[in-house]
Design a protein around this motif. Structure first.
Motif, PDB file in Angstrom:
ATOM      1  N   ILE A  66       0.662  -1.202   0.113  1.00 14.33           N
ATOM      2  CA  ILE A  66      -0.077   0.060  -0.181  1.00 14.33           C
ATOM      3  C   ILE A  66       0.807   1.192   0.040  1.00 14.33           C
ATOM      4  CG2 ILE A  66      -1.593   1.366   1.333  1.00 14.33           C
ATOM      5  CD1 ILE A  66      -2.723  -1.309   2.427  1.00 14.33           C
ATOM      6  N   LYS A  67       1.882   1.314   1.001  1.00 11.30           N
ATOM      7  CA  LYS A  67       2.712   2.235   0.995  1.00 11.30           C
ATOM      8  C   LYS A  67       3.512   2.574  -0.393  1.00 11.30           C
ATOM      9  CE  LYS A  67       4.091   1.691   5.474  1.00 11.30           C
ATOM     10  NZ  LYS A  67       5.092   1.310   6.517  1.00 11.30           N
ATOM     11  N   LEU A  68       3.999   1.511  -0.828  1.00 10.17           N
ATOM     12  CA  LEU A  68       4.773   1.771  -2.023  1.00 10.17           C
ATOM     13  C   LEU A  68       3.958   2.013  -3.281  1.00 10.17           C
ATOM     14  CD1 LEU A  68       7.437   1.546  -3.593  1.00 10.17           C
ATOM     15  CD2 LEU A  68       6.946  -1.011  -4.028  1.00 10.17           C
ATOM     16  N   SER A  69       2.757   1.562  -3.404  1.00 12.14           N
ATOM     17  CA  SER A  69       1.713   2.128  -4.385  1.00 12.14           C
ATOM     18  C   SER A  69       1.484   3.489  -4.372  1.00 12.14           C
ATOM     19  CB  SER A  69       0.357   1.537  -4.192  1.00 12.14           C
ATOM     20  OG  SER A  69       0.568   0.252  -4.764  1.00 12.14           O
ATOM     21  N   LEU A  70       1.002   4.088  -3.095  1.00 11.03           N
ATOM     22  CA  LEU A  70       0.714   5.515  -2.795  1.00 11.03           C
ATOM     23  C   LEU A  70       1.917   6.287  -3.167  1.00 11.03           C
ATOM     24  CD1 LEU A  70      -1.111   5.383   0.520  1.00 11.03           C
ATOM     25  CD2 LEU A  70      -2.101   5.639  -1.818  1.00 11.03           C
ATOM     26  N   LEU A  71       3.200   5.667  -2.691  1.00 11.31           N
ATOM     27  CA  LEU A  71       4.448   6.747  -3.063  1.00 11.31           C
ATOM     28  C   LEU A  71       4.725   6.837  -4.576  1.00 11.31           C
ATOM     29  CD1 LEU A  71       6.884   8.044  -1.677  1.00 11.31           C
ATOM     30  CD2 LEU A  71       8.129   5.957  -2.147  1.00 11.31           C
ATOM     31  N   SER A  72       4.752   5.460  -5.268  1.00 12.97           N
ATOM     32  CA  SER A  72       5.162   5.285  -6.505  1.00 12.97           C
ATOM     33  C   SER A  72       4.227   6.204  -7.468  1.00 12.97           C
ATOM     34  CB  SER A  72       5.224   3.974  -6.903  1.00 12.97           C
ATOM     35  OG  SER A  72       4.094   3.300  -6.797  1.00 12.97           O
ATOM     36  N   TYR A 141      14.520  -4.430 -11.059  1.00 11.80           N
ATOM     37  CA  TYR A 141      14.055  -5.081  -9.897  1.00 11.80           C
ATOM     38  C   TYR A 141      14.307  -4.280  -8.649  1.00 11.80           C
ATOM     39  CZ  TYR A 141      14.427  -8.929 -13.244  1.00 11.80           C
ATOM     40  OH  TYR A 141      13.951  -9.625 -14.381  1.00 11.80           O
ATOM     41  N   GLU A 142      14.256  -2.967  -8.917  1.00 12.74           N
ATOM     42  CA  GLU A 142      14.399  -2.029  -7.505  1.00 12.74           C
ATOM     43  C   GLU A 142      13.241  -1.151  -7.540  1.00 12.74           C
ATOM     44  OE1 GLU A 142      16.359  -2.693  -5.126  1.00 12.74           O
ATOM     45  OE2 GLU A 142      17.805  -4.116  -6.022  1.00 12.74           O
ATOM     46  N   ILE A 143      13.040  -0.283  -6.466  1.00 12.69           N
ATOM     47  CA  ILE A 143      11.854   0.590  -6.559  1.00 12.69           C
ATOM     48  C   ILE A 143      11.785   1.518  -7.482  1.00 12.69           C
ATOM     49  CG2 ILE A 143      10.681   2.335  -5.221  1.00 12.69           C
ATOM     50  CD1 ILE A 143      11.581   0.773  -2.552  1.00 12.69           C
ATOM     51  N   PRO A 144      12.918   2.086  -8.077  1.00 13.39           N
ATOM     52  CA  PRO A 144      12.903   3.152  -9.201  1.00 13.39           C
ATOM     53  C   PRO A 144      12.263   2.440 -10.636  1.00 13.39           C
ATOM     54  CG  PRO A 144      15.062   3.257  -8.190  1.00 13.39           C
ATOM     55  CD  PRO A 144      14.310   2.105  -7.501  1.00 13.39           C
ATOM     56  N   SER A 145      12.391   1.087 -10.766  1.00 15.03           N
ATOM     57  CA  SER A 145      12.044   0.402 -11.786  1.00 15.03           C
ATOM     58  C   SER A 145      10.482   0.349 -11.679  1.00 15.03           C
ATOM     59  CB  SER A 145      12.263  -1.155 -11.995  1.00 15.03           C
ATOM     60  OG  SER A 145      11.904  -1.885 -10.771  1.00 15.03           O
ATOM     61  N   VAL A 146       9.943   0.438 -10.358  1.00 12.40           N
ATOM     62  CA  VAL A 146       8.447   0.475 -10.421  1.00 12.40           C
ATOM     63  C   VAL A 146       7.719   1.676 -10.999  1.00 12.40           C
ATOM     64  CG1 VAL A 146       6.473   0.370  -8.622  1.00 12.40           C
ATOM     65  CG2 VAL A 146       8.489  -1.014  -8.352  1.00 12.40           C
ATOM     66  N   LEU A 219       5.566  -6.140 -13.462  1.00 14.18           N
ATOM     67  CA  LEU A 219       6.134  -7.638 -13.355  1.00 14.18           C
ATOM     68  C   LEU A 219       7.076  -8.006 -13.987  1.00 14.18           C
ATOM     69  CD1 LEU A 219       4.683 -10.368 -12.087  1.00 14.18           C
ATOM     70  CD2 LEU A 219       3.676 -10.956 -14.476  1.00 14.18           C
ATOM     71  N   ILE A 220       7.527  -7.655 -15.234  1.00 18.31           N
ATOM     72  CA  ILE A 220       8.593  -7.817 -16.133  1.00 18.31           C
ATOM     73  C   ILE A 220       9.483  -7.014 -15.823  1.00 18.31           C
ATOM     74  CG2 ILE A 220       9.542  -7.821 -18.467  1.00 18.31           C
ATOM     75  CD1 ILE A 220       7.008  -9.714 -18.089  1.00 18.31           C
ATOM     76  N   MET A 227       7.963  -7.212  -0.164  1.00 22.63           N
ATOM     77  CA  MET A 227       8.683  -6.118   0.787  1.00 22.63           C
ATOM     78  C   MET A 227       9.800  -5.416  -0.159  1.00 22.63           C
ATOM     79  SD  MET A 227       7.276  -6.480   3.654  1.00 22.63           S
ATOM     80  CE  MET A 227       8.109  -5.582   4.432  1.00 22.63           C
ATOM     81  N   ARG A 228       9.679  -5.639  -1.492  1.00 28.74           N
ATOM     82  CA  ARG A 228      10.772  -5.114  -2.330  1.00 28.74           C
ATOM     83  C   ARG A 228       9.876  -4.097  -3.344  1.00 28.74           C
ATOM     84  NH1 ARG A 228      16.027  -7.946  -4.328  1.00 28.74           N
ATOM     85  NH2 ARG A 228      17.523  -6.320  -4.730  1.00 28.74           N
ATOM     86  N   THR A 229       9.440  -4.763  -4.358  1.00 32.06           N
ATOM     87  CA  THR A 229       8.844  -4.162  -5.738  1.00 32.06           C
ATOM     88  C   THR A 229       7.585  -4.637  -5.552  1.00 32.06           C
ATOM     89  OG1 THR A 229       9.588  -5.942  -6.893  1.00 32.06           O
ATOM     90  CG2 THR A 229      11.075  -3.923  -6.849  1.00 32.06           C
ATOM     91  N   GLU A 230       6.834  -4.662  -4.380  1.00 35.79           N
ATOM     92  CA  GLU A 230       5.381  -5.181  -4.391  1.00 35.79           C
ATOM     93  C   GLU A 230       4.586  -3.942  -4.402  1.00 35.79           C
ATOM     94  OE1 GLU A 230       4.378  -7.948  -1.216  1.00 35.79           O
ATOM     95  OE2 GLU A 230       2.385  -8.069  -1.739  1.00 35.79           O
ATOM     96  N   VAL A 231       3.718  -3.797  -5.478  1.00 37.72           N
ATOM     97  CA  VAL A 231       2.570  -2.842  -5.285  1.00 37.72           C
ATOM     98  C   VAL A 231       1.271  -3.522  -5.268  1.00 37.72           C
ATOM     99  CG1 VAL A 231       3.943  -0.661  -6.333  1.00 37.72           C
ATOM    100  CG2 VAL A 231       2.863  -2.688  -7.587  1.00 37.72           C
ATOM    101  N   LEU A 232       0.360  -2.840  -5.105  1.00 34.65           N
ATOM    102  CA  LEU A 232      -0.945  -3.508  -4.994  1.00 34.65           C
ATOM    103  C   LEU A 232      -1.511  -4.402  -6.130  1.00 34.65           C
ATOM    104  CD1 LEU A 232      -3.110  -0.354  -3.411  1.00 34.65           C
ATOM    105  CD2 LEU A 232      -2.468  -2.622  -2.186  1.00 34.65           C
ATOM    106  N   PRO A 233      -1.323  -4.296  -7.224  1.00 32.31           N
ATOM    107  CA  PRO A 233      -1.630  -5.170  -8.173  1.00 32.31           C
ATOM    108  C   PRO A 233      -0.789  -6.305  -8.191  1.00 32.31           C
ATOM    109  CG  PRO A 233      -1.460  -3.128  -9.224  1.00 32.31           C
ATOM    110  CD  PRO A 233      -0.963  -2.701  -7.985  1.00 32.31           C
TER     111      PRO A 233
END
Lengths: 279, 230
Positions: A66-72, A141-146, A219-220, A227-233
């Motif tokens: 949830i946090k990563l989704s809101l931030l990204s 495979y890191e947060i910037p990629s999201v 996903l790709i 706990m790394r690149t997991e967003v809500l979808p």
């Protein structure tokens, strides 16, 4: 000119054919889609319960997503507007060689399958230039990629919206501002930009909502690492893959609520304040 | 003085060349012609909004051909007024002054001066969406005059107004001329308006300017026969 006899009022129909069947026909066709959306939401709500919802929120992984989704999504929206405003403005005000080609390029992220965008990003960051960038900022495979994956798609929608917005603003107002002593930049910030307010809010909403639902490229390009690149979808996908349908539906409902909340808040409060004035 | 010498302008497929005319300081010259003859193109070139491919434009003795619009000292009122939808009448009158960073008291003084001149005293805090056609054009005129321009370019400012309002606006324009002494280029396709307001009429036809002489001295001169009124 021939003299035509006056129409006999007795023979004139007092009422023409009714418009009701036409309006009714349109309403019935349109309501099929509205019903489909409402039915999907009702099905989701009936499938889940406050208990499932609470359990989902208790999960550390889902709280992280949830946090990563809101931030990204918020960062993607800011970056998208930052890029879409200049592109939309330039495309709406200037004619130049290759404009049609550029226009087509800007639409590519809209028409490309999401998985292809993810794959293209993955390949891009395996090229020598991409590897050089990754030595400074790890992306794949890191947060910037999201954020980059979300941005690649969401920005195209923001560009399209803002270009249409700027095209609708009368260029004569800018010209008058120039004769009044403005530089081009002043005419833009003080005359055009405040008028683009509604378009900016629409573009921001669209970019945010689009980012929230983005899954294929993430996903790709980012993977589905908890706990790394997991967003809500990604959470929905991961919960479904282990058969935890209740949690998947609960997370889906979270996304629905977040999207509705943002849409309502922006539409209610977003229209009021003017954006900029020279005073 | 407005002096245009051998001007050539291109706007897409449309081109004008060899355009010359001059309007003495403090006078009003009317540029007439049918729709699509290029009146607005000439006016835009004068304001610096259309690039000039040849010729010279001098305003008050200064060559402004290659100057930016902001530096020409021109007040411009387009046909539709082109008011800024997010600003009030007061903010329109203050716009050019705020850009030049006048202090607030001086701006307020000038706004009141313009409001009195143009009869906008009771409309200052109104948004432009709440103005009638005549009020909107008076606001556009006030905005153009706010920084004391020496030249005023008016592009068919009365064409969208009804008969009564048009008469009122003609009176307002005459008053503005008398009080400010501004030199005016007035683009119109109405012979009646041109005769009412202009000292001199220029007819634009087939890409050429036909000077028609001082109208007030010779109101029935042949160059402006009713055929030009369409």
């Amino acid at each position: 000119m021939t003299n035509r006899p006056a129409p006999d009022p007795a023979k004139c129909p007092t009422r023409g054919p009714s418009d009701v069947p036409f309006i009714l026909g349109l309403s019935v066709i349109g309501s099929v889609y509205v019903l489909l959306i409402v039915a999907m939401l009702v099905a989701d709500v009936s499938f889940t319960s406050p208990k499932h919802f609470w359990q989902a929120l208790q999960s550390r992984e889902i709280r992280y997503s949830i946090k990563l989704s809101l931030l990204s999504c918020s960062l993607t929206t800011i970056f998208s507007l930052w890029v879409a405003v200049p592109i939309g403005y330039l495309m709406s005000r200037h004619e130049f060689r290759g404009k049609t080609l550029l226009d087509a390029i800007l639409d590519i992220p809209i028409v490309l399958p999401p998985l292809v965008i993810g794959l293209s990003l993955l390949i891009l960051f395996q090229t020598p230039v991409g590897r050089a960038i990754q030595k400074v900022i790890p992306i794949t495979y890191e947060i910037p990629s999201v954020i980059l994956a979300q941005f690649s798609v969401a920005c195209a929608f923001a560009v399209r919206t803002l270009r249409a917005t700027f095209e609708q603003i009368n260029p004569r107002q800018e010209q008058v501002a120039l004769t009044l002593g403005c530089r081009r930049s002043q005419a833009f910030w003080w005359v055009v930009f405040p008028e683009a307010k509604h378009g900016l809010i629409t573009a921001a909403t669209l970019a945010w909502a689009r980012s929230l639902g983005e899954f294929g490229p993430i996903l790709i390009f980012s993977g589905a690492t908890r706990m790394r690149t997991e967003v809500l979808p990604t959470s929905v996908f991961l919960e479904l893959s282990v058969g935890n349908i209740e949690a998947a539906v609960a997370v889906s409902m979270l996304m629905v609520m977040a999207a509705v909340f943002v849409l309502v808040v922006i539409r209610i409060f977003g229209w009021e304040r003017p954006l900029g004035r020279p005073f | 003085m407005i002096s245009v010498e051998n001007l050539a302008v291109r706007a897409g497929q449309f081109a004008l060349s060899g355009i010359s005319f001059s309007i003495p300081t403090g006078q009003c010259g009317s540029l007439m012609g049918k729709t699509g003859t290029g009146k607005t193109t000439i006016l835009e070139a004068l304001c610096g909004l259309k690039p000039v491919s040849n010729g010279r434009i001098c305003l008050m003795g200064n060559d402004v051909t290659n100057l930016k619009p902001a530096l020409r000292g021109i007040g411009y009122v387009p046909q539709d007024g082109a008011l800024f939808p997010s600003l009030s009448v007061r903010e329109h009158l203050a716009f050019a002054l705020a850009i030049r960073r006048w202090d607030a008291a001086a701006i307020e003084l000038r706004v009141q001066e313009l409001a009195t001149l143009l009869g906008l005293e009771n409309l200052l805090d109104r948004g432009v969406g709440q103005l009638s056609g005549g009020e909107a054009q008076r606001t556009a005129l006030g905005r153009a005059l706010s920084n004391h321009p020496e030249v005023l370019c008016l592009d068919e400012p009365l064409s969208a107004l009804d008969e009564d309002t048009r008469g009122e606006m003609c009176d307002v324009l005459k008053t503005v001329r008398e009080r400010t002494g501004v030199t005016i280029l007035y683009v119109t396709h109405s012979l009646e308006e041109a005769r009412t307001l202009a000292d001199q009429i220029f007819v634009l036809k087939d890409g050429r300017i036909y000077p028609d002489g001082p109208m007030k001295a010779n109101p029935g001169s042949p160059g402006t026969r009713p055929a030009q009124e369409s």
